[in-house]
Design an enzyme around this catalytic site. Structure first.
Site, PDB file in Angstrom:
ATOM      1  N   ASP A 137      -6.932  19.845  -3.216  1.00 31.09           N
ATOM      2  CA  ASP A 137      -7.014  20.655  -1.993  1.00 31.09           C
ATOM      3  C   ASP A 137      -8.293  21.461  -1.989  1.00 31.09           C
ATOM      4  OD1 ASP A 137      -6.082  23.613  -3.090  1.00 31.09           O
ATOM      5  OD2 ASP A 137      -5.042  21.996  -4.120  1.00 31.09           O
ATOM      6  N   GLU A 146       1.753  14.235 -12.766  1.00 31.70           N
ATOM      7  CA  GLU A 146       0.393  14.078 -13.270  1.00 31.70           C
ATOM      8  C   GLU A 146       0.377  13.280 -14.570  1.00 31.70           C
ATOM      9  OE1 GLU A 146      -1.365  18.385 -11.668  1.00 31.70           O
ATOM     10  OE2 GLU A 146      -0.484  18.219 -13.662  1.00 31.70           O
TER      11      GLU A 146
END
Length: 263
Positions: free
Chosen positions: A221, A34
């Protein structure tokens, strides 16, 4: 179910807002994947002379971007298992150490998160969290129950949200990637649109040390979808991290030259 906050428990400690332009920003990012795109984007370098205690795996990148001193701090790899040190414990520790050592004007917790289609979340959406709370600290004793939920507000940034057209939603934090029925009940009570594994812990420390904090969360998700969370997370991590990178860059460009009250 997460209890309702009373007025005293919901009271947010007032943070002194300086009138000068924001100078030093610290990003708290849990996973190296990230962080890497932003390290490259801002042309940061890894600090060899650490401001942190000897022996900890924490990693800090720093540099100058426009008028801002940018720091990205990651908890690094677990010294035994070699995986990213995700979760509330590592997040709390690096937030405390970073604020103490670097004295930032603003902390930004940027990372990926699960989203709820029932609240309108889609893969790749980037949310600016308005409020954060825990969903897995169940203490069914009066007042301790409120402490366990630990609801806190993020730094108010109405102009930033409007200018960048970022979605706004509440963030719920727990130390598990999956969601058991008890967690689901608490997340619903928290009115959360996104869930992560660090945010509320970072909010607690930032509040304790009177440091403004904002939360950028990109959805990897759909928690209430049909795919297993772990499978969908890994499948979308690279693409969603790119979306997070774009949003974080836009945020930094926007805050450059502004003071906190202008956000």
């Amino acid at each position: 179910m997460a209890p309702l906050q009373d007025d005293k428990a919901a009271e947010v400690t007032e943070v002194s807002i300086p009138k000068r332009p924001i100078s030093t920003v610290v990003f708290i990012i849990a996973m190296q994947k990230e962080a890497s795109p932003l390290v490259e984007k801002f042309q940061l370098t890894q600090e060899s002379n650490s401001v942190f205690p000897n022996g900890v795996p924490w990693v800090r990148y720093s540099g100058k971007y426009k008028d801002l001193n940018i720091n990205i701090v990651c908890p690094g790899k677990d010294v035994v298992l070699g995986v990213d040190s995700v979760g509330t414990v590592s997040a709390s520790l690096i937030t405390y150490a970073s604020i103490q050592a670097l004295q930032p004007d603003l902390v930004i917790n940027a990372g990926t998160a699960g989203g709820f289609k029932a609240k309108g979340a889609c893969i790749g959406d980037v949310y600016l969290a308005s409020d954060v709370a825990f969903h897995d600290r169940r203490i069914p004793i009066p007042v301790f129950d409120l402490y366990g939920v630990g609801t806190r507000q993020a730094c108010s940034t109405p102009n930033l949200a409007k200018e960048l057209n970022l979605k706004i939603g509440k963030l719920s934090t727990g130390d598990s990637l999956d969601m058991c029925p008890q967690d689901e009940t608490a997340i619903v009570a928290n009115d959360a649109t996104v869930k992560d594994m660090e945010g509320a812990a970072i909010a607690y420390v930032a509040d304790l040390l009177k440091t403004p904090v904002i939360f950028l969360k990109a959805v990897t998700d759909i928690v209430d979808g049909n795919k297993p969370t772990s499978e969908e997370f890994l499948e979308n991590l690279v693409a969603v991290t790119a979306a997070l990178d774009r949003a974080a860059t836009q945020v930094v460009d926007y805050i450059n030259g502004k003071n906190l009250s202008e956000l």
